[in-house]
Scaffold this motif. Sequence first.
Motif, PDB file in Angstrom:
ATOM      1  N   ASN A 507       9.642   1.922   2.176  1.00 20.67           N
ATOM      2  CA  ASN A 507       8.301   2.283   1.741  1.00 20.67           C
ATOM      3  C   ASN A 507       7.769   1.117   0.917  1.00 20.67           C
ATOM      4  O   ASN A 507       8.299   0.801  -0.146  1.00 20.67           O
ATOM      5  CB  ASN A 507       8.309   3.566   0.911  1.00 20.67           C
ATOM      6  N   THR A 509       4.671  -0.858  -1.020  1.00 18.66           N
ATOM      7  CA  THR A 509       3.427  -0.553  -1.735  1.00 18.66           C
ATOM      8  C   THR A 509       2.839  -1.826  -2.315  1.00 18.66           C
ATOM      9  O   THR A 509       3.539  -2.597  -2.985  1.00 18.66           O
ATOM     10  CB  THR A 509       3.682   0.450  -2.868  1.00 18.66           C
ATOM     11  N   PRO A 543       0.378   2.336  -0.266  1.00 20.03           N
ATOM     12  CA  PRO A 543       1.725   2.345   0.312  1.00 20.03           C
ATOM     13  C   PRO A 543       1.664   2.420   1.836  1.00 20.03           C
ATOM     14  O   PRO A 543       0.663   2.819   2.426  1.00 20.03           O
ATOM     15  CB  PRO A 543       2.320   3.628  -0.257  1.00 20.03           C
ATOM     16  N   ASN A 668       0.751   9.040   4.643  1.00 20.60           N
ATOM     17  CA  ASN A 668       1.818   8.063   4.803  1.00 20.60           C
ATOM     18  C   ASN A 668       2.944   8.710   5.588  1.00 20.60           C
ATOM     19  O   ASN A 668       3.272   9.876   5.371  1.00 20.60           O
ATOM     20  CB  ASN A 668       2.342   7.560   3.457  1.00 20.60           C
TER      21      ASN A 668
END
Length: 824
Positions: A507, A509, A543, A668
């Motif tokens: 993930n 960001t 993100p 997301n």
Amino acid sequence: MLDPEISARDAYSLLSTRSAAVGALDHDGLTRRRFLQMIGWGVGGGAILGGLPDDWRQAFAAGPLGANEGVLVIIGMYGGNDGLNTVVPYTNGKYRDYRANIALPTSQLHVLNNEFGLHPNLGYLKSLYDTQQLAIVHGVGYPNPDLSHFNSMATWMSGRVGSAPTSGWIGRWLDGIGTNADLYTAGSIGYSLPLHLQGQTKRGTAVPDDGFGFGGDTRASDMRMYEHIKAYSSASAGRGQWHDALAVASRGQIDLAQRVAPIFTPEITSDYLVKSLTVAARLINADLGFRVLDTSLDNFDHHSDQPNEHSSRMQQLNDGIQAFFATLSPQFASRVTVMTFSEFGRTPWSNDSQGTDHGTSAPHFVIGGNVKGGFYGQNPSLLASDGSSLDRWERMSHTVDFRSLYATMIDGVLGGGSSTVLGGNFEKIDLFRTAGAPTGAFPAPIPAPNPGGSIPAGPANFVGLTPTRLLDTREGPGLPIGPSGTQTLQVAGAGGVPSGAVAAVLNVTAVGSTVASYLTVWPADVEKPTTSSLNTLGHDVVPNLVISKLSSTGQVKVFNFGGDTHCVVDVVGYFANGAGSGLTSVSPARILDTRSGIGAAAAPVGQSASIDLQVTGAGGVAADADSVVMNVTVTEPSESGFVTVWPTGAAMPTASNLNFVPGQSVPNLVIAKLGTGGKVSLFNSTGSTHLIADVLGFFRAGSGAHLVALSPSRLLDTRTDGGTANPVNQTALKLGVLNRGGVPAAGVSAVVLNVTATESSTSGFVTVYPTGAPMPVASNLNTVAGQTRANLVIAKVGNDGSVALFNSSGTVHLIADVVAYFTT
């Protein structure tokens, strides 16, 4: 009188002596001149007409390195390497002001920090820097510099300033160790012995990079001849010193040739520096006792056409060093130090012929398992002393005396004696680790860039992890990634990801970018693709989930297009061959919507509150699933905050999956390991917000599809190509995905796409689903008028090998980059 414009190659030739050990004897006979060279320079030292030392006859018996003995490998870059285009001060505006026609684009550099980047062709050196085994010493030069190739080269080779050279710095070190110096103590790969390996009484040995002629043959008749010649030197024949000198020198060549003959098998057919450094590594591996090995690369005198010529030299340097460490035995990893040098740098200003003139200082590299990587010394200023710009022919002052670098090598690698060798005490540079604490392992060789996009990793299974933070550029030095900057991230070996992983689920960001920009994530051992992983408007927090293949060393790179941005990376899982879970794709199904009470109470999730979501048994997810793939959306948030998704029953990690601002709808993709009872927990940090989750698939052991990771490749861009070259309205766009971008023509159940929506005329959403199936009541990303949004999508492939992309309202341009696929 010496021509002041003498070339670097001619200067090197004048400062070198052809050694006896490189063919003084051959089947064509022995000339008187060759004989004089042979006994004058010896084959390892000592043989002079004044008489043969008593111990010289035994000097050919090589021994292994002592327990605490280091090895120094020298790479001479002759002609004057351009330091400013090797270690590039890319954030210094004067660099581009002075070099408008040869300055390197920041986007091509291997960015090291917020000031410097390496030349684009130094990819392996960047991997050495990332593993803290490459030191860069800024501003190396000497007082009252001379701009003549010959004079400056002589200064560097001799290790003395201001006097006519009669010996070299390594040669004087050989003199100093006396009887401990033998045929195998110091060598130069080539057909001549440069000045720096010549002492007053001792000399190094020249070892040709393609092996020996005389002495190295293995035919029975040749071997009988060699034995007879060697017998001449077993004792004085009583025929005078010339006879004895010839006999001993001949024996030296034969012993050396026969001892190192295996070094040249198999034959090396690469470019010169690769070849010579491979020979050097093989000599070290043979443990003959070599303490110093010298190699060289010339043609750095780039008065014109520097972009092409210097680029070629940098590639040769990179390939040579990579070949050296690929060949070097691990047992010597912490004992070998590589050092570069060049007789001078180049001018800060370029000329109209895309070249530079002779300079006075440059950075140099020191590499090794016992080297403390990083920057040393002070980078020379690109400004005059009064703060104004340098004039066109002004040069940068040196900040580190080259004798300090030599003293560091003599005392830190070769065991001491620098003050005697250099004729004075020079400050040492703190380059080496504490004894016994070397890293000892060098990065794997970086393969040639693969611009085609496909890097087959082999089918791999998924292993879910509790999210773990791998990178937060706000911490530590707090340095953001600059414009066109690159951050290399070690993934394998961190956060639960093993060294054998082929891909990671991250993930990523972007935090607080100063301008609108985008980030690209890709495997570290290939060229940067022309794709993006997430987009930021600037001054926001964005993100996106990324599935990225890992490089051969377990690394990814993160590129920032513009401005400065901080970057946060959390790992949530990985793919590896062998044990793990396969993917079962499902048509998107909504399993959570707090607005209507699906999966949880019909109420927003409050501040610092969490909900548990039942995943198994919902939306087609099997009861024995161990991880879930779902698109999570935040909508109607009252304040800025973040959402974290993690397995129920585990401690909540210090990681996040979504970031949002008031009133924003943000999706997301989330791949989450399932916890107690087949559930995941979702935490809201601030204010209140509604949460939506659409399941797209699940992982379970023993069944399902395997992932094959790819280097990102663009399949669709409706702005220019790949689609209709028109924005998408409310008619679904069909996108063929098979046999494109590394995806095979058959055997594919799902593709992993990074889908970006840009230039949207109104707010809405985009849904990706298999062609031939009904459009689901689900979304993959939400659009905002005038903004650019991206989200990762795992899309099941329709029976015709396509997926459909639907835009809910207005018009929008769509971009799709494939990063992986799942097998059937």
